[in-house]
Design an enzyme around this catalytic site. Structure first.
Site, PDB file in Angstrom:
ATOM      1  N   LYS A  75      19.872 -67.982  23.595  1.00 44.60           N
ATOM      2  CA  LYS A  75      20.713 -67.553  22.475  1.00 44.60           C
ATOM      3  C   LYS A  75      19.934 -66.678  21.510  1.00 44.60           C
ATOM      4  CE  LYS A  75      24.461 -67.366  20.131  1.00 44.60           C
ATOM      5  NZ  LYS A  75      25.410 -66.391  20.681  1.00 44.60           N
ATOM      6  N   ASN A 100      36.023 -77.207   0.482  1.00 42.89           N
ATOM      7  CA  ASN A 100      35.774 -76.159   1.474  1.00 42.89           C
ATOM      8  C   ASN A 100      36.962 -75.217   1.408  1.00 42.89           C
ATOM      9  OD1 ASN A 100      35.362 -74.645   3.803  1.00 42.89           O
ATOM     10  ND2 ASN A 100      36.054 -76.259   5.171  1.00 42.89           N
ATOM     11  N   GLY A 101      36.705 -73.911   1.289  1.00 43.87           N
ATOM     12  CA  GLY A 101      37.804 -72.945   1.197  1.00 43.87           C
ATOM     13  C   GLY A 101      37.574 -72.020   0.025  1.00 43.87           C
ATOM     14  N   GLU A 135      30.513 -53.574  25.954  1.00 44.61           N
ATOM     15  CA  GLU A 135      30.517 -54.989  25.580  1.00 44.61           C
ATOM     16  C   GLU A 135      31.303 -55.817  26.605  1.00 44.61           C
ATOM     17  OE1 GLU A 135      28.850 -56.790  23.799  1.00 44.61           O
ATOM     18  OE2 GLU A 135      30.026 -58.577  23.416  1.00 44.61           O
ATOM     19  N   LYS A 161      29.643 -58.835  28.722  1.00 40.93           N
ATOM     20  CA  LYS A 161      30.187 -60.208  28.741  1.00 40.93           C
ATOM     21  C   LYS A 161      30.360 -60.676  30.173  1.00 40.93           C
ATOM     22  CE  LYS A 161      29.507 -61.266  25.688  1.00 40.93           C
ATOM     23  NZ  LYS A 161      28.925 -60.566  24.603  1.00 40.93           N
ATOM     24  N   GLU A 212      27.000 -61.285  32.022  1.00 43.50           N
ATOM     25  CA  GLU A 212      26.256 -62.447  31.497  1.00 43.50           C
ATOM     26  C   GLU A 212      26.754 -63.776  32.056  1.00 43.50           C
ATOM     27  OE1 GLU A 212      26.940 -61.521  27.186  1.00 43.50           O
ATOM     28  OE2 GLU A 212      24.874 -62.242  27.026  1.00 43.50           O
ATOM     29  N   ARG A 218      28.096 -75.963  11.448  1.00 43.26           N
ATOM     30  CA  ARG A 218      28.999 -75.032  10.764  1.00 43.26           C
ATOM     31  C   ARG A 218      28.221 -73.987   9.960  1.00 43.26           C
ATOM     32  NH1 ARG A 218      34.206 -77.093  10.209  1.00 43.26           N
ATOM     33  NH2 ARG A 218      34.543 -76.106   8.197  1.00 43.26           N
ATOM     34  N   TRP A 268      28.242 -73.308   2.238  1.00 43.05           N
ATOM     35  CA  TRP A 268      27.960 -71.991   2.798  1.00 43.05           C
ATOM     36  C   TRP A 268      28.473 -71.000   1.755  1.00 43.05           C
ATOM     37  CZ3 TRP A 268      30.904 -67.891   4.859  1.00 43.05           C
ATOM     38  CH2 TRP A 268      30.195 -67.039   5.702  1.00 43.05           C
ATOM     39  N   CYS A 322      31.496 -74.191   4.987  1.00 37.56           N
ATOM     40  CA  CYS A 322      31.212 -75.467   4.312  1.00 37.56           C
ATOM     41  C   CYS A 322      31.671 -76.653   5.161  1.00 37.56           C
ATOM     42  CB  CYS A 322      31.949 -75.536   2.986  1.00 37.56           C
ATOM     43  SG  CYS A 322      31.540 -74.194   1.887  1.00 37.56           S
ATOM     44  N   HIS A 378      30.940 -37.395  36.639  1.00 42.25           N
ATOM     45  CA  HIS A 378      29.596 -36.816  36.721  1.00 42.25           C
ATOM     46  C   HIS A 378      28.664 -37.670  37.574  1.00 42.25           C
ATOM     47  CE1 HIS A 378      30.732 -33.741  33.898  1.00 42.25           C
ATOM     48  NE2 HIS A 378      31.280 -34.686  33.149  1.00 42.25           N
TER      49      HIS A 378
HETATM   50  C1  F6R Z   1      25.136 -60.979  24.466  1.00 44.55           C
HETATM   51  C2  F6R Z   1      24.188 -61.395  23.453  1.00 44.55           C
HETATM   52  C3  F6R Z   1      22.913 -60.652  23.344  1.00 44.55           C
HETATM   53  C4  F6R Z   1      22.532 -60.518  21.860  1.00 44.55           C
HETATM   54  C5  F6R Z   1      21.126 -59.894  21.741  1.00 44.55           C
HETATM   55  C6  F6R Z   1      20.760 -59.670  20.309  1.00 44.55           C
HETATM   56  O1  F6R Z   1      26.256 -61.791  24.501  1.00 44.55           O
HETATM   57  O2  F6R Z   1      24.422 -62.319  22.732  1.00 44.55           O
HETATM   58  O3  F6R Z   1      22.986 -59.421  23.950  1.00 44.55           O
HETATM   59  O4  F6R Z   1      23.472 -59.712  21.230  1.00 44.55           O
HETATM   60  O5  F6R Z   1      20.197 -60.743  22.338  1.00 44.55           O
HETATM   61  O6  F6R Z   1      20.805 -60.848  19.591  1.00 44.55           O
HETATM   62  P1  F6R Z   1      20.965 -60.861  18.019  1.00 44.55           P
HETATM   63  O7  F6R Z   1      22.301 -60.284  17.697  1.00 44.55           O
HETATM   64  O8  F6R Z   1      20.829 -62.295  17.629  1.00 44.55           O
HETATM   65  O9  F6R Z   1      19.849 -60.018  17.472  1.00 44.55           O
END
Ligand code: F6R
Length: 604
Positions: free
Chosen positions: A599, A99-100, A480, A484, A487, A27, A75, A2, A503
């Site tokens: 994104k 908010n909360g 993961e 990271k 990327e 947010r 939210w 929120c 292996h």
């Molecule tokens: C890595 C990353 C991507 C997403 C992927 C799926 O940091 O953000 O690998 O995880 O593109 O995206 P979503 O989760 O939005 O379906």
């Protein structure tokens, strides 16, 4: 999460409140509203969905001259995103935004209903305004009534209240949720959940501390501490740069999001944990009846959280669980049986490949569930059921807090399913629920750890590659960690199960090969350690992450001692995120917008 805004002054309060809410859109929200008191009259408007709907509703509404107003983006936590549940909430002559979460709202509500009060919404917030009006009847002033109300509510809140009995005053209180007040030399007062709505409008701001409460009038800003002691506001100059303000002083959104994990995970857990059971209102009998298998399908980071879930679901809930990379699943003509619950995992809810698999599962008549961070996204609208991860808006392209909240949801869900399947003793469930409550502490970034990684990162800028290795759930975490790093640093990194190194990949071992070894004390420690020793014997450069000192490592990043491997998982997750961040910063890369990445991947 929120967002709150407030305004007191002579300018166009409608525009100020709406533009303030616009700045808080990041947010995340599902409805919004404002209430303005001018010329002795309240006007209030609410709308579900985006702010444009609220703008449309307020088109004819004009504010002129002095007024006080409050606004809110909601939210949903208690009650669905409906207009009635949207804030501001109204009593007979007062409005409130919050908010909360008011933890004791149920008991207060019961008493108020017994007194004859009618509630219009399902929210916890509405008790504040009714409790205030109840206290107003027996208090000498509106402030006395507000003060009493604040002392009666428990939980986390940032709240603003306006009332006809004090037409030039906004009351405020803060505990646990963020809020600040801004001033300028035009006798105006502005409130907001973060400083962006105030930029360009105020010169100085006071960030409230937990326990602060008080009121503003055109001439006054009065703050009391939670011990009822009057205190002077502590003003700081407001930045004039919006982007840096949104980053709250962090260098990058990714860094901010790593630091936010503790509070967003607290939101993920909110209302879902009792002492002896996990609650998911979203998962009803109709969804789970007749299900013998769970299939998890996702891309990228979300796939890694799904892989983590597959270990937890089989281990704790004793339910067969398979996982799929969405882009592969789409075209391999998979066999889908109706006793399978098809679960897609997505931060955005828009990823094209994942969305397509959801459509395929629906077309095959499977029951479907989405674990998602964005309400009203395409997947949320399409799936039969949805569990929201509540991470708030994630701006950094490299996902951090979304992953953390997904894994939190999955750990909770494994216990929920375990109880349903009688697969774990009640004692085990109770003790794991206690551990779940510790996650927010485990993911708090420790300054010393951050400094250590910052220093260490300079040794990892070159070389011919990285192997991140781990066993069991630490294997998806290794994947993961590697993702990271690649990327945002553009260095080559791979995640591997520790036991697989011999292996083939071990052929690469030499001092220029960096191995990031995940060595949890509470899960297969000896086995993972032998795998690392094999690499160390071949002169690979080893950076070990563990709570147990490991003398074969060239570098060692300690994590806190924890009582369970899942807490070690979360501790190590933060270390890996900070490690990538610091390497990327040293390499001078754009951490938040790495090259070639988007994104939300809405194309195949
Ligand atoms: C890595 C990353 C991507 C997403 C992927 C799926 O940091 O953000 O690998 O995880 O593109 O995206 P979503 O989760 O939005 O379906």
């Amino acid at each position: 999460m929120c967002g709150i805004v407030g305004y007191l002054g002579k300018k166009n309060s409608k525009e100020i409140l709406l533009s303030g809410l616009k700045e808080l859109e990041y947010r995340g929200y599902d409805s919004a509203g404002i209430a303005v008191l001018q010329n002795d009259k309240f006007d209030s408007f609410k709308a579900i969905g985006k702010l444009i709907n609220l703008e449309e509703k307020t088109k004819e509404f004009v504010t002129q001259g002095f007024s006080i107003g409050i606004g809110h983006t909601r939210w949903a936590t208690h009650g669905k995103p409906t207009e009635l549940n949207a804030h501001p909430h109204v009593g007979s002559e007062s409005y409130v935004v919050h908010n909360g979460i008011i933890e004791n709202y149920a008991e207060l509500k019961k008493e108020l209903i017994a007194d004859g009060v009618t509630f219009l919404s399902q929210t916890d917030t509405e008790v504040i305004v009714h409790q205030f009006e109840k206290n107003l009847k027996t208090s000498t002033s509106a402030f006395e009534a507000f003060k009493k109300t604040i002392s009666e509510i428990q939980g986390a809140y940032a709240t603003l209240l306006v009332t006809k009995s004090e037409k030039e005053t906004i009351f405020f209180a803060k505990n646990g949720s963020p809020m600040l007040v801004g001033i300028n030399d035009e006798n105006e007062k502005y409130f907001a959940s973060s400083d962006t709505p105030l930029i360009g409008k105020c010169t100085d701001v006071n960030y409230f501390e937990d326990g602060d409460y008080g009121y503003v009038t055109p001439d006054e800003l009065t703050i009391f501490t939670n011990e009822d002691v009057k205190k002077e506001p502590l003003f700081t100059k407001l930045s004039t740069n919006k982007l840096s303000a949104q980053k709250d002083g962090y260098r990058f959104f990714m860094e901010k999001e790593i630091y936010e994990q503790s509070s967003v995970i607290a939101d993920t857990l909110l209302g879902r944990l009792c002492d002896d059971e996990v609650l998911f209102d979203e998962l009803d009998d109709a969804l789970l009846e007749g299900i013998n298998e769970i299939k998890l399908c996702a891309c990228g980071t979300s796939y890694h959280s799904a892989l983590t879930a597959s270990y937890l679901f089989e281990r704790y809930a004793k339910i067969k669980t398979t996982i799929e990379v969405a882009s592969e699943f789409r075209y391999r003509q998979p066999i889908m049986t109706k006793d399978t619950l098809f679960v897609v995992i997505s931060q955005s809810g828009e990823t094209a490949d994942t969305l397509e698999t959801l459509k395929m599962a629906k077309a095959a008549g499977l029951k479907t569930l989405v674990i998602c961070n964005v309400d009203n996204s395409s997947m949320v609208r399409l799936a039969d059921a949805c569990v929201l991860t509540r991470a708030g808006v994630e701006k950094g392209v490299a996902s951090t807090k979304a992953f953390a909240t997904q894994v939190t949801v999955f750990w909770m869900m494994s216990l929920y399913l375990a109880k349903r399947n009688n697969a774990l003793s009640s004692q085990d469930i109770v003790s794991q629920i206690k551990l779940l409550r510790e996650i927010p502490k485990s993911v708090k970034v420790d300054d010393e750890m951050h400094e250590r990684i910052k220093r260490l990162s300079k040794r990892y800028l070159h070389g011919h590659g990285f192997f991140f290795i781990g066993r069991d759930v630490f294997y998806p975490l290794a994947l993961e960690g590697a993702l990271k790093l690649k990327e945002i640093s553009y260095l080559h990194a791979e995640g591997y199960p520790s036991g697989e190194m011999k292996h083939g990949p071990i052929a690469l071992a030499d001092p220029e090969l960096f191995t990031i070894a995940l060595l949890p004390q509470h899960l297969l420690y000896e086995k993972a350690k032998s795998n690392v020793e094999e690499l160390s014997a071949r002169d690979s450069t080893i950076c070990a992450i563990s709570s147990v000192n490991f003398d074969k490592a060239d570098d060692f990043i300690p994590i806190k001692k924890c009582s369970h491997y899942m807490l070690e998982f979360f501790e190590m997750m933060v270390v890996l995120q900070v490690f990538s961040l610091e390497i990327s910063i040293r390499l001078g890369n754009d951490v938040d917008m790495p090259r070639n990445l988007a994104k939300s991947v809405t194309v195949e």
